[in-house]
Write a protein that holds these residues in place. Structure first.
Motif, short mmCIF file in Angstrom:
data_model
loop_
_atom_site.label_atom_id
_atom_site.label_comp_id
_atom_site.label_asym_id
_atom_site.label_seq_id
_atom_site.Cartn_x
_atom_site.Cartn_y
_atom_site.Cartn_z
N GLY A 143 0.79 -1.22 0.00
CA GLY A 143 0.00 0.00 0.00
C GLY A 143 0.82 1.26 0.00
O GLY A 143 0.34 2.32 -0.38
N GLY A 144 2.06 1.17 0.46
CA GLY A 144 2.91 2.34 0.51
C GLY A 144 3.45 2.57 1.90
O GLY A 144 3.19 1.81 2.82
N PHE A 145 4.21 3.64 2.01
CA PHE A 145 4.77 3.98 3.33
C PHE A 145 4.91 5.49 3.44
O PHE A 145 4.88 6.21 2.45
CB PHE A 145 6.11 3.29 3.57
N ALA A 146 5.03 5.92 4.67
CA ALA A 146 5.24 7.34 4.95
C ALA A 146 6.10 7.44 6.21
O ALA A 146 6.17 6.50 7.00
CB ALA A 146 3.90 8.04 5.17
N ARG A 147 6.73 8.57 6.38
CA ARG A 147 7.55 8.83 7.56
C ARG A 147 6.88 9.93 8.37
O ARG A 147 6.41 10.92 7.81
CB ARG A 147 8.95 9.24 7.14
N THR A 148 6.83 9.75 9.69
CA THR A 148 6.19 10.75 10.52
C THR A 148 6.96 12.06 10.51
O THR A 148 8.19 12.08 10.46
CB THR A 148 6.02 10.28 11.98
N ALA A 149 6.21 13.16 10.57
CA ALA A 149 6.78 14.50 10.65
C ALA A 149 7.14 14.79 12.12
O ALA A 149 6.93 13.95 13.00
CB ALA A 149 5.76 15.52 10.13
N ALA A 150 7.63 15.98 12.38
CA ALA A 150 8.02 16.38 13.73
C ALA A 150 6.86 16.28 14.71
O ALA A 150 7.06 16.01 15.90
CB ALA A 150 8.59 17.79 13.72
N ASN A 151 5.63 16.44 14.22
CA ASN A 151 4.46 16.36 15.10
C ASN A 151 3.93 14.93 15.24
O ASN A 151 2.88 14.71 15.82
CB ASN A 151 3.36 17.29 14.60
N GLY A 152 4.65 13.94 14.68
CA GLY A 152 4.27 12.53 14.79
C GLY A 152 3.23 12.08 13.78
O GLY A 152 2.89 10.91 13.72
N GLN A 153 2.74 12.98 12.93
CA GLN A 153 1.69 12.61 11.99
C GLN A 153 2.26 12.11 10.67
O GLN A 153 3.38 12.47 10.28
CB GLN A 153 0.77 13.81 11.75
N TYR A 154 1.46 11.30 9.97
CA TYR A 154 1.85 10.75 8.67
C TYR A 154 0.60 10.57 7.83
O TYR A 154 -0.52 10.54 8.35
CB TYR A 154 2.56 9.40 8.83
N VAL A 155 0.78 10.45 6.52
CA VAL A 155 -0.31 10.12 5.59
C VAL A 155 0.27 9.21 4.53
O VAL A 155 1.31 9.50 3.95
CB VAL A 155 -0.89 11.38 4.90
#
Length: 123
Positions: free
Chosen positions: A28-40
């Protein structure tokens, strides 16, 4: 969102969606969390997924974890994505990792210490 044990956001945690559509394996894919811990994770096809969270650039001592606090993919919670649907709140708290240490020596316990030897732990 990736969080530490105290509920603080974690940057540089990878979220990876893997699953099945019928009998077909789906990445499905992957993402890396930003400084605020969020990802999409964008543009995934309709399928049933499981999400793995692991370090990818974060230097903390965190063990990989599947969504809904599972150490194994087999026990991870499934997420069903239908066309146009958004699965929100696929959040995790990263468990503290352990460590394995030791010394690799040539020949026996008093042999020369060896450098540049890869050590692999399997469970």
């Amino acid at each position: 969102m990736g969080l530490d044990q105290l509920g603080q956001p974690l940057a540089k945690i990878c979220a990876e969606a893997v699953g099945r559509s019928g009998r077909r394996f789906v990445f499905g894919g992957f993402a890396r969390t930003a400084a605020n811990g969020q990802y999409v994770i964008h543009a995934i096809i309709p399928a049933t997924y499981k999400v793995l969270f692991s370090r990818c650039g974060n230097r903390g001592n965190y063990a990989p974890v599947w969504w809904r606090h599972s150490a194994t993919q087999a026990r991870a919670t499934k997420i069903v994505i239908k066309s146009g649907e958004v699965a929100a709140h696929i959040d995790t708290v990263m468990p503290r990792g352990g460590a394995i240490t030791g010394t690799v020596r040539a020949v026996g316990p008093h042999g020369k210490r060896l450098r540049r030897i890869c050590v692999y732990a399997e469970g």
